[in-house]
Design a protein around this motif. Structure first.
Motif, short mmCIF file in Angstrom:
data_model
loop_
_atom_site.label_atom_id
_atom_site.label_comp_id
_atom_site.label_asym_id
_atom_site.label_seq_id
_atom_site.Cartn_x
_atom_site.Cartn_y
_atom_site.Cartn_z
N PRO A 255 1.13 -10.57 15.32
CA PRO A 255 0.83 -8.96 15.91
C PRO A 255 0.12 -8.09 15.03
N ASN A 256 -0.73 -7.04 15.58
CA ASN A 256 -1.15 -6.20 14.86
C ASN A 256 -0.17 -5.65 13.79
N GLY A 257 -0.74 -5.35 12.28
CA GLY A 257 -0.10 -5.17 11.32
C GLY A 257 0.77 -6.02 10.54
N ALA A 258 0.84 -7.26 11.13
CA ALA A 258 1.55 -8.15 10.45
C ALA A 258 1.38 -8.65 9.00
N GLY A 259 0.06 -8.16 8.58
CA GLY A 259 -0.22 -8.59 7.19
C GLY A 259 -1.26 -9.71 7.23
N LYS A 260 -1.89 -10.03 8.21
CA LYS A 260 -2.82 -11.24 8.32
C LYS A 260 -4.02 -10.80 7.43
N THR A 261 -4.75 -9.80 7.76
CA THR A 261 -5.87 -9.49 7.14
C THR A 261 -5.78 -9.42 5.43
N SER A 262 -4.59 -8.28 5.25
CA SER A 262 -4.15 -8.32 3.78
C SER A 262 -4.44 -9.98 3.11
N ALA B 221 2.78 -4.75 2.99
CA ALA B 221 1.98 -5.37 4.16
C ALA B 221 2.38 -6.91 4.16
N TYR C 86 0.78 -1.08 0.01
CA TYR C 86 0.03 -0.10 0.02
C TYR C 86 0.89 1.26 0.02
N THR D 45 4.19 1.28 2.11
CA THR D 45 4.12 0.02 3.12
C THR D 45 4.15 -1.29 2.31
N GLU E 33 -10.17 -12.74 12.63
CA GLU E 33 -10.42 -12.27 13.81
C GLU E 33 -11.66 -12.44 14.29
N HIS F 114 -4.53 -12.73 17.08
CA HIS F 114 -3.27 -12.49 17.51
C HIS F 114 -3.16 -12.97 18.86
N ARG G 234 -9.01 -8.54 -2.52
CA ARG G 234 -8.01 -7.78 -2.80
C ARG G 234 -6.93 -8.58 -4.01
N1 ATP Z 1 -6.12 -0.33 2.69
C1 ATP Z 1 -4.64 0.19 3.34
N2 ATP Z 1 -4.14 1.17 3.05
C2 ATP Z 1 -2.95 1.34 3.36
N3 ATP Z 1 -2.19 0.47 4.33
C3 ATP Z 1 -2.81 -0.53 4.62
C4 ATP Z 1 -4.22 -0.64 4.10
N4 ATP Z 1 -4.65 -1.81 4.69
C5 ATP Z 1 -3.49 -2.43 5.43
N5 ATP Z 1 -2.47 -1.54 5.83
C6 ATP Z 1 -1.16 -1.51 6.42
O1 ATP Z 1 -0.45 -2.67 5.83
C7 ATP Z 1 -0.14 -3.48 7.26
C8 ATP Z 1 -0.45 -4.76 7.49
O2 ATP Z 1 -2.01 -4.67 7.76
P1 ATP Z 1 -3.27 -6.11 7.83
O3 ATP Z 1 -4.24 -5.30 8.39
O4 ATP Z 1 -2.80 -6.69 6.64
O5 ATP Z 1 -2.27 -6.57 9.02
P2 ATP Z 1 -2.98 -7.23 10.15
O6 ATP Z 1 -1.85 -8.42 10.67
O7 ATP Z 1 -4.26 -7.87 9.84
O8 ATP Z 1 -3.15 -6.49 11.56
P3 ATP Z 1 -4.18 -6.21 12.50
O9 ATP Z 1 -4.09 -7.72 13.30
O10 ATP Z 1 -3.97 -5.12 13.12
O11 ATP Z 1 -5.58 -6.38 11.61
C9 ATP Z 1 -0.22 -2.53 8.25
O12 ATP Z 1 0.87 -1.73 8.33
C10 ATP Z 1 -1.16 -1.69 7.73
O13 ATP Z 1 -1.42 -0.25 8.39
#
Ligand code: ATP
Length: 311
Positions: free
Chosen positions: A38-45, A19, A14, A17, A156, A188, A54
């Motif tokens: 952890p938060n921000g690890a990239g799981k949701t992406s 992800a 992104y 970043t 989650e 997480h 996506r």
């Molecule tokens: N649409 C977006 N635009 C910009 N940055 C994004 C977007 N979606 C996610 N990110 C960034 O990409 C990185 C990974 O995010 P992601 O949501 O995939 O992680 P996660 O492991 O699911 O975190 P969480 O547990 O906090 O949901 C993070 O730094 C987040 O800020």
């Protein structure tokens, strides 16, 4: 292994970043796979790429052998995804909405069964906009599984739920697995991954740092601890143990805690423990509070990443 999801070298950026940074994993059918990080690890992406919501910048995903973006229509009835109820008609009631979701499928689970299972029966007549966050989340879970999918993605699933609702969700996931459904969930919560998952993929900074059967990741990391006099001859103890073992000492008040780990074949099994206690007996030492403990996923994560998982 019959594979439900196969992701290879996924990259998602992104802007500046990154992800997801070259992430690969496989999720078997009929088993629960937890993407833990952890938060921000990239799981949701990662999950959104697998769901077809996506597109990855590069890499390849196969879901039930198909391409989640190109074959979306074919996958839709076979794959359950927890969606926000936001797009639903404003006045719709929870029960009505779930029955509408059921009507899209050939052999749905009856809506009332899921409402009961997830503690939503009393909220059946409540308009969606008046449901609490936890109730909306459970309703989304019900909608994800109502069509008896072969595979379910849960992002989650228990975040923000009270302990009772979390337990109901965990029991539903157990039942899905027992029915042969593949489940890929992100979390997480170490406890959630340890409780639910057959297979754990630990993710940090968009990469897989460990991947294996839940037990394997922690079984391979056991340790034996006991307390004794600080003067214990650790060189002699070490000499009695199989090669590839190690003893560390941790002063604790007037006593010392001894921690033994081993990579010897057979690991930290009954014979290994007998070797330690035999050595203690031969040297007149009582190993107080002796215990063999499996290290937790938290310990494994900390060792791999140098960081703690946090809520
Ligand atoms: N649409 C977006 N635009 C910009 N940055 C994004 C977007 N979606 C996610 N990110 C960034 O990409 C990185 C990974 O995010 P992601 O949501 O995939 O992680 P996660 O492991 O699911 O975190 P969480 O547990 O906090 O949901 C993070 O730094 C987040 O800020």
């Amino acid at each position: 292994m019959d594979t439900a999801v196969e992701a290879t070298d996924l990259v998602k950026r992104y802007g500046d970043t990154t992800a997801v940074a070259g992430l690969s994993f496989r999720a078997p059918r009929g088993a629960v796979t937890a993407l833990l990080g952890p938060n921000g690890a990239g799981k949701t992406s990662t999950v959104e790429i697998c769901e077809g919501f996506r597109r990855a910048d590069s890499g390849r995903v196969r879901v039930l052998g198909l391409d989640p973006a190109a074959d979306a229509a074919e996958l839709k009835p076979r794959v359950g995804v927890m969606l926000q109820t936001g797009g639903a008609p404003t006045g719709a009631r929870a029960g009505e909405w779930l029955r509408l979701m059921a009507s899209f499928h050939a052999h749905p689970i009856p809506a009332r069964v899921l409402l009961d299972r997830l503690g939503l029966a009393s909220a059946s007549g409540t308009p969606l906009r008046r449901l609490s966050g936890g109730q909306q989340q459970r309703l989304s879970l019900a909608a994800a599984v109502i069509g008896r999918p072969e595979l379910v993605f849960l992002d989650e699933p228990t975040a923000g739920l009270d302990p009772q609702a979390r337990m109901a969700t965990w029991e539903l996931v157990d039942e899905l697995r027992a029915a042969g459904v593949g489940v890929v969930l992100t979390t997480h919560h170490m406890e959630e991954a340890e409780r639910l998952a057959d297979h754990v993929v630990i993710i940090d900074h968009g990469r897989v740092v460990a991947d294996g059967a839940a037990g394997e990741l922690t079984d391979s990391a056991q340790e034996l601890r006991f307390y004794a006099d600080p003067e214990l001859d650790t060189a002699s103890l070490l000499a009695a143990l199989p090669p590839a073992s190690d003893v560390t000492t941790h002063p604790s008040g007037r006593r010392t805690q001894y921690v033994i780990v081993t990579n010897a074949p057979g690991g930290l099994g009954p014979e290994f423990v007998a070797t330690v206690t035999t050595w203690c007996a031969a040297n007149g030492i009582l190993p107080e509070e002796l215990r063999v403990q499996r290290r937790t996923l938290e310990d494994v994560f900390l060792e791999l990443t140098g960081r703690e998982l946090r809520d």
